[in-house]
Design a protein around this motif. Structure first.
Motif, PDB file in Angstrom:
ATOM      1  N   GLY A 229       0.800  -1.340  -0.136  1.00  0.00           N
ATOM      2  CA  GLY A 229       0.024   0.154  -0.029  1.00  0.00           C
ATOM      3  C   GLY A 229       0.621   1.283   0.120  1.00  0.00           C
ATOM      4  N   LYS A 230       2.051   1.247  -0.161  1.00  0.00           N
ATOM      5  CA  LYS A 230       2.918   2.435  -0.390  1.00  0.00           C
ATOM      6  C   LYS A 230       3.844   2.395  -1.407  1.00  0.00           C
ATOM      7  N   GLN A 231       4.314   3.687  -1.540  1.00  0.00           N
ATOM      8  CA  GLN A 231       5.324   3.916  -2.668  1.00  0.00           C
ATOM      9  C   GLN A 231       6.452   3.058  -2.533  1.00  0.00           C
ATOM     10  N   ARG A 232       7.265   2.763  -3.712  1.00  0.00           N
ATOM     11  CA  ARG A 232       8.521   2.557  -3.407  1.00  0.00           C
ATOM     12  C   ARG A 232       9.624   3.950  -3.145  1.00  0.00           C
ATOM     13  N   GLU A 233      10.297   3.594  -2.003  1.00  0.00           N
ATOM     14  CA  GLU A 233      11.201   4.497  -1.748  1.00  0.00           C
ATOM     15  C   GLU A 233      12.653   4.336  -1.746  1.00  0.00           C
ATOM     16  N   LEU A 234      13.659   5.071  -1.744  1.00  0.00           N
ATOM     17  CA  LEU A 234      15.054   4.889  -1.734  1.00  0.00           C
ATOM     18  C   LEU A 234      15.313   4.693  -0.325  1.00  0.00           C
ATOM     19  N   VAL A 235      16.189   3.749  -0.149  1.00  0.00           N
ATOM     20  CA  VAL A 235      16.722   3.449   1.233  1.00  0.00           C
ATOM     21  C   VAL A 235      18.391   3.533   1.183  1.00  0.00           C
ATOM     22  N   ALA A 236      18.957   3.534   0.337  1.00  0.00           N
ATOM     23  CA  ALA A 236      20.277   3.552   0.318  1.00  0.00           C
ATOM     24  C   ALA A 236      21.106   3.802  -1.150  1.00  0.00           C
ATOM     25  N   GLN A 237      22.090   4.582  -1.429  1.00  0.00           N
ATOM     26  CA  GLN A 237      22.354   4.956  -2.987  1.00  0.00           C
ATOM     27  C   GLN A 237      24.138   4.914  -2.661  1.00  0.00           C
ATOM     28  N   ILE A 238      24.761   4.347  -3.838  1.00  0.00           N
ATOM     29  CA  ILE A 238      26.198   4.430  -3.528  1.00  0.00           C
ATOM     30  C   ILE A 238      26.517   4.680  -5.206  1.00  0.00           C
ATOM     31  N   THR A 239      27.646   5.598  -5.299  1.00  0.00           N
ATOM     32  CA  THR A 239      27.905   5.846  -6.650  1.00  0.00           C
ATOM     33  C   THR A 239      29.188   4.800  -6.693  1.00  0.00           C
ATOM     34  N   GLY A 240      29.691   5.012  -8.053  1.00  0.00           N
ATOM     35  CA  GLY A 240      30.774   3.999  -8.597  1.00  0.00           C
ATOM     36  C   GLY A 240      32.192   4.279  -7.689  1.00  0.00           C
ATOM     37  N   GLY A 241      32.206   5.540  -7.202  1.00  0.00           N
ATOM     38  CA  GLY A 241      33.349   6.054  -6.375  1.00  0.00           C
ATOM     39  C   GLY A 241      33.235   5.617  -5.048  1.00  0.00           C
ATOM     40  N   GLY A 242      31.911   5.261  -4.332  1.00  0.00           N
ATOM     41  CA  GLY A 242      31.672   4.930  -3.026  1.00  0.00           C
ATOM     42  C   GLY A 242      31.237   5.909  -2.474  1.00  0.00           C
ATOM     43  N   SER A 243      30.482   7.155  -2.652  1.00  0.00           N
ATOM     44  CA  SER A 243      29.945   8.038  -2.203  1.00  0.00           C
ATOM     45  C   SER A 243      28.363   7.670  -1.835  1.00  0.00           C
ATOM     46  N   THR A 244      27.795   7.585  -0.450  1.00  0.00           N
ATOM     47  CA  THR A 244      26.708   7.028  -0.088  1.00  0.00           C
ATOM     48  C   THR A 244      25.571   8.045   0.131  1.00  0.00           C
ATOM     49  N   ASN A 245      24.363   7.665   0.182  1.00  0.00           N
ATOM     50  CA  ASN A 245      23.416   8.607   0.405  1.00  0.00           C
ATOM     51  C   ASN A 245      22.186   7.840   1.229  1.00  0.00           C
ATOM     52  N   TYR A 246      21.568   8.321   2.162  1.00  0.00           N
ATOM     53  CA  TYR A 246      20.512   7.636   2.986  1.00  0.00           C
ATOM     54  C   TYR A 246      19.465   8.514   3.287  1.00  0.00           C
ATOM     55  N   PRO A 247      18.208   7.977   3.348  1.00  0.00           N
ATOM     56  CA  PRO A 247      17.262   8.913   3.946  1.00  0.00           C
ATOM     57  C   PRO A 247      17.118   8.922   5.310  1.00  0.00           C
ATOM     58  N   ASP A 248      16.643   9.893   6.239  1.00  0.00           N
ATOM     59  CA  ASP A 248      16.815   9.798   7.558  1.00  0.00           C
ATOM     60  C   ASP A 248      16.093   8.530   8.406  1.00  0.00           C
ATOM     61  N   SER A 249      15.079   7.946   7.451  1.00  0.00           N
ATOM     62  CA  SER A 249      14.565   6.831   8.271  1.00  0.00           C
ATOM     63  C   SER A 249      15.443   5.760   8.393  1.00  0.00           C
ATOM     64  N   VAL A 250      16.605   5.708   7.746  1.00  0.00           N
ATOM     65  CA  VAL A 250      17.440   4.516   8.062  1.00  0.00           C
ATOM     66  C   VAL A 250      18.914   5.000   8.118  1.00  0.00           C
ATOM     67  N   LYS A 251      19.281   6.087   8.340  1.00  0.00           N
ATOM     68  CA  LYS A 251      20.376   6.564   8.432  1.00  0.00           C
ATOM     69  C   LYS A 251      20.887   6.323   9.862  1.00  0.00           C
ATOM     70  N   GLY A 252      21.909   5.762   9.996  1.00  0.00           N
ATOM     71  CA  GLY A 252      22.618   5.245  11.191  1.00  0.00           C
ATOM     72  C   GLY A 252      22.339   3.631  11.375  1.00  0.00           C
ATOM     73  N   ARG A 253      21.464   3.170  10.748  1.00  0.00           N
ATOM     74  CA  ARG A 253      21.036   1.695  10.964  1.00  0.00           C
ATOM     75  C   ARG A 253      21.489   0.879   9.658  1.00  0.00           C
ATOM     76  N   PHE A 254      21.327   1.640   8.459  1.00  0.00           N
ATOM     77  CA  PHE A 254      21.633   0.901   7.271  1.00  0.00           C
ATOM     78  C   PHE A 254      23.020   1.273   6.475  1.00  0.00           C
TER      79      PHE A 254
END
Length: 113
Positions: A42-67
């Motif tokens: 019942g929910k939309q698909r959401e990004l939880v983590a991303q990593i570039t080819g060079g290793g830079s990462t990105n997380y939403p607040d909902s998982v930051k510090g846990r994932f």
């Protein structure tokens, strides 16, 4: 053709940990931005983590510090380490690769006591 295959999902208790894997074939893996997305019923698909080819990462607040997302380029594999899991993390988790916007079929993660 680029193919993505996820694995590692399952049933875990709240507070537990799980590591997902995504193996990529048919691509020069190190050039792709890799991401993990999730979709709960019942929910939309959401990004939880991303990593570039060079290793830079990105997380939403909902998982930051846990994932934590990571990649092993020689193995053409991206991982998602999930710690301190909560029932709200229950979803089908999908692997994604860009450019091209390729998707895996998903792996189910259920967090329940």
């Amino acid at each position: 053709q680029v193919q993505l295959v996820e694995s590692g999902g399952g049933l875990v208790q709240p507070g537990g940990s799980l590591r997902l894997s995504c193996v990529v074939s048919g691509a020069i893996f190190r050039l792709y931005v890799m991401g993990w997305y999730r979709q709960a019923p019942g929910k939309q698909r959401e990004l939880v983590a991303q990593i570039t080819g060079g290793g830079s990462t990105n997380y939403p607040d909902s998982v930051k510090g846990r994932f934590t997302i990571s990649r092993d380029n020689p193995k053409n594999t991206v991982y998602l380490q999930m710690n301190s899991l909560k029932p709200e993390d229950t979803a089908v988790y999908y692997c994604n690769a860009k450019p091209g916007n390729y998707w895996g079929k998903g792996t189910l993660v259920t967090v329940s006591s």
